[in-house]
Design an enzyme around this catalytic site. Structure first.
Site, PDB file in Angstrom:
ATOM      1  N   ASP A 108     -28.758 -19.562  54.545  1.00 60.23           N
ATOM      2  CA  ASP A 108     -29.486 -19.991  53.361  1.00 60.23           C
ATOM      3  C   ASP A 108     -28.576 -20.917  52.567  1.00 60.23           C
ATOM      4  O   ASP A 108     -27.365 -20.944  52.756  1.00 60.23           O
ATOM      5  CB  ASP A 108     -29.872 -18.769  52.519  1.00 60.23           C
ATOM      6  N   THR A 150      -2.166  10.349  77.841  1.00 55.89           N
ATOM      7  CA  THR A 150      -1.307   9.158  77.796  1.00 55.89           C
ATOM      8  C   THR A 150      -2.084   7.849  77.746  1.00 55.89           C
ATOM      9  O   THR A 150      -1.622   6.884  77.137  1.00 55.89           O
ATOM     10  CB  THR A 150      -0.366   9.141  79.018  1.00 55.89           C
ATOM     11  N   ASP A 151      -3.243   7.764  78.356  1.00 58.05           N
ATOM     12  CA  ASP A 151      -3.978   6.496  78.382  1.00 58.05           C
ATOM     13  C   ASP A 151      -4.577   6.137  77.029  1.00 58.05           C
ATOM     14  O   ASP A 151      -4.730   4.958  76.692  1.00 58.05           O
ATOM     15  CB  ASP A 151      -5.107   6.555  79.419  1.00 58.05           C
ATOM     16  N   ASN A 196      -7.860   3.905  86.120  1.00 59.01           N
ATOM     17  CA  ASN A 196      -8.602   4.876  86.927  1.00 59.01           C
ATOM     18  C   ASN A 196      -8.506   4.556  88.409  1.00 59.01           C
ATOM     19  O   ASN A 196      -8.435   5.454  89.255  1.00 59.01           O
ATOM     20  CB  ASN A 196     -10.071   4.894  86.494  1.00 59.01           C
ATOM     21  N   GLU A 243      -5.202   5.790  89.593  1.00 64.71           N
ATOM     22  CA  GLU A 243      -5.187   7.245  89.719  1.00 64.71           C
ATOM     23  C   GLU A 243      -5.935   7.716  90.958  1.00 64.71           C
ATOM     24  O   GLU A 243      -5.638   8.781  91.514  1.00 64.71           O
ATOM     25  CB  GLU A 243      -5.788   7.871  88.464  1.00 64.71           C
TER      26      GLU A 243
END
Length: 714
Positions: free
Chosen positions: A307, A691-692, A658, A661
């Protein structure tokens, strides 16, 4: 469904309805209140935050953790889901109360005439056919048909977006939610409650739901992919473990552990905390975020529809230039304060003093000191004329004490001017084309009008003449507004805010398209857009009536940088947001009035004014500007982009972690179990939760840097 309005059948409109007629109509049509949408149950809202796809995935992980004999993990995951759901519930519950704020726009009491007597009644008791008495400061409580007016001036900005006050004729409609700036009027109620125009806009706001943000869309995709991978890997490992001679019960628990380990339990709190941190930083930049996922959506913004009034400009009318037959004078000053600088030849300045006195005497708007500051009282353009007089040292109040105004002729839309008699002189001000024609020819006046209008200034011509004794005794506007002497032409602007031009340039470097979408006059909007650099050479200036109905055609017409759209209606702002969204844009739409509510809901990011906006606009928006400044939007976009980059960083960190892991389990499976597992399931879960999470939170808290808006988002 709203009932049709009751026809006006009273035989005595001047005396108003009788008490019996009013009771009958109130019973038949219902009270004058806006329709209430059935509110969503808070419990349903809260449960919705606990049952979206990501939450369901984590609930599934909780169940699997319980089945796998890991109750501590199950409790931890459940707490994460509930805490995040509670935070999101608070945000959404506040946003869904927008329609209820509309009730605040209707006054509690209203003055009517019934049985020939003046009465003050509750606004809820107004019925169709009531005669309403309006005066300065009153807010209109229903849709009214004006019967008579005396210098009436209305502020309709909450419905139309037009910043300038309007002067409606007898016979025209004024709408609920607007208010009287100046003058008096008598009007007859035509529509109440659900049948008012305000109620129609409220219905649009209620039925318009905000689109799913880019963050939610992308997270849904990621979560679905993670869920599919986790379940597939879990089934694969269950089959492998059984085939290697592991008892089915132990193989099932092992597969459950692997599946839970692959679910990024820390992702939801990391996203929430990153967004909350960004929202806190935005609050420090005068931008209040009402929906957390709006932070990231801001970073993806590709089109900002702004506007004009209050966002690009200060929303303060100021005289900046005055042309007189003796020369031109430049005026500088801040707001409505009497201090300022006037530059020009001495003869021109003396002529401007005469002009300023006549202009102020022909006006009722004044700048008054209150609470340590100077504030406008009345029409902003008239206040600007009073400020001009003060900056020139003209004592209007002293003049009126010596020579009081003996007659005043209010602005007439047919005459397009107003005048007043004071000290034996007639003082006239109005549009140049309506005043200059009544004056003796003055060389250079037409050229001055053309030059000042092309710069987007709002122009008023000022003239005066001496009255004869007969005219002083019986003044009439039609007789007196002729044979005038032109004093000059005043150029008024609503100055741009400081820093807007720089903010516009930052948007351009970031690849964000800009457009002005306003209810103001196209010339004024285009001039302001050009001055701040928002309008690019060759960009079209369009009016709402020129916009096509087809959304594809509309999107193609608007999908250009620097477009100016003026005289835009509420429904058109809504279609503009939809058309640009269909073109693939992430749209930020600014607004401050009731009329902006639906468009703010429809846009990916609704941006409302915190200082001058209505409650409806603020509640419908995702972002509220606490200083009403366009540069604050750009600062919020900058922070949003930084947050988007942070989320991408820690999401990559979570997912790659991940995969790492999972590697020992893959090696174990490929070697047929001969290679022992390097880490167990519980160790994987300890890495995920213990830890992550902290490194991911650190990645999510990275501040913006100078390169954040250096180019289009990638």
């Amino acid at each position: 469904m709203a009932r049709p309005p009751t026809p006006i059948t009273s035989a005595r409109p001047a005396a108003g309805l009788t008490a019996a007629e009013a009771r009958e109509r109130l019973q038949r049509d219902g009270p004058n209140v806006l329709p209430h949408a059935k509110p969503v149950s808070p419990l349903a809202l809260f449960l919705g935050q606990l049952t979206h796809f990501f939450a369901v995935l984590l609930w599934g992980a909780t169940v699997l953790a319980l089945l796998g004999g890991m109750p501590e993990l199950a409790i931890a995951i459940a707490v994460v889901v509930v805490v995040n759901g509670g935070f999101a519930f608070v945000q959404e519950y506040r946003a869904d109360r927008a329609a209820q704020r509309l009730q605040a726009l209707l006054p509690m009491r209203v003055t009517v005439r019934r049985d020939g007597h003046r009465l003050v009644i509750s606004a809820e008791d107004l019925v169709v056919g009531d005669v309403v008495l309006l005066e300065a400061g009153d807010r209109v409580s229903a849709d009214l048909r004006l019967a008579s007016t005396a210098g009436l001036e209305m502020d309709e900005s909450t419905l139309t977006g037009e910043s300038a006050a309007v002067r409606p004729d007898p016979g025209s409609l004024v709408f609920a939610g607007t208010y009287v700036v100046e003058g008096l009027a008598e009007a007859v109620v035509e529509s109440t409650g659900a049948n008012t125009r305000l109620a129609g806009i409220a219905a649009l706001t209620e039925t318009t739901r905000p689109p799913l943000g880019p963050l939610a869309v992308q997270l849904h995709l990621v979560v679905r992919a993670v869920a599919a991978i986790a379940v597939s890997v879990g089934l694969l490992f269950f089959g492998l473990s059984v085939s290697l001679g592991t008892p089915p019960h132990e193989g099932f628990l092992f597969a459950v552990g692997v599946t839970v380990a692959l679910v990024p339990e820390g992702l939801l709190p990391t996203v929430t905390l990153s967004l909350a941190r960004a929202a806190q930083r935005m609050a420090g930049e005068h931008a209040l975020v009402r929906r957390l996922d709006a932070v990231e959506t801001l970073g993806l913004t590709t089109f900002i529809c702004s506007d004009k009034t209050g966002t690009l400009t200060r929303n303060e009318m100021t005289v900046v230039e005055v042309w007189t037959p003796d020369g031109t004078v430049q005026v500088r000053g801040e707001g409505y304060r009497p201090e300022g600088v006037v530059e020009g030849a001495p003869a021109a300045q003396e002529s401007v003093r005469r002009l300023a006195l006549s202009a102020a005497l022909a006006s009722t708007g004044r700048s008054r000191q209150a609470d340590g500051d100077w504030k406008p009282v009345g029409d902003p353009m008239e206040v600007a004329l009073h400020v001009l007089a003060m900056r020139l040292g003209v004592d209007v109040n002293g003049t009126q004490a010596v020579d009081p105004t003996t007659a005043r002729f209010p602005f007439d839309p047919r005459r397009r001017r107003m005048s007043a008699v004071s000290g034996g002189l007639l003082h006239v001000k109005g549009s140049p084309d309506s005043v200059i024609g009544l004056c003796a020819a003055v060389p250079g006046s037409e050229e001055a009008v053309h030059a000042m209008s092309t710069r987007g200034l709002r122009l008023l011509a000022v003239a005066r003449r001496e009255l004869t004794p007969a005219e002083r005794a019986s003044p009439t506007a039609a007789l007196e507004e002729q044979g005038l002497v032109l004093l000059g032409v005043v150029g008024i602007e609503d100055p741009p805010r400081d820093g807007v031009r720089e903010a516009v340039a930052r948007c351009r470097r970031a690849g964000i398209h800009l457009a002005v979408v306003t209810g103001d006059h196209p010339g004024t909007a285009a001039a302001i857009a050009t001055e701040v650099g928002l309008r690019v050479p060759g960009a079209p200036v369009l009016e709402g009536r020129d916009l096509p109905e087809d959304l594809d055609e509309l999107g193609e017409l608007l999908d250009h940088d620097g477009v100016v759209l003026a005289r835009v209606e509420p429904e058109q702002k809504l279609r503009i947001a939809r058309a640009l969204h269909r073109r693939g844009h992430v749209v930020a739409m600014t607004g401050d009035g009731v009329n902006d509510g639906p468009a703010l809901r429809e846009a990916d990011i609704g941006v409302a004014m915190g200082l001058g906006g209505t409650d409806v606009a603020r509640e419908a928006a995702d972002l509220v500007l606490l200083d009403d400044h366009f540069a604050t939007i750009v600062a919020a976009v900058n922070q949003g982009r930084a947050t988007f980059a942070n989320i991408r960083r820690f999401l990559t960190y979570h997912l790659t972690d991940n995969v790492a892991e999972l590697t020992p389990f893959v090696v174990w499976a490929l070697t047929g179990g001969s290679f022992p597992l390097a880490i167990g399931v519980l160790q994987v879960l300890a890495l995920d939760i213990g830890t992550d999470l902290l490194p991911a939170l650190a990645l999510g808290a990275e501040p913006a840097n100078p390169r954040t808006l250096a180019g289009p988002i990638r």
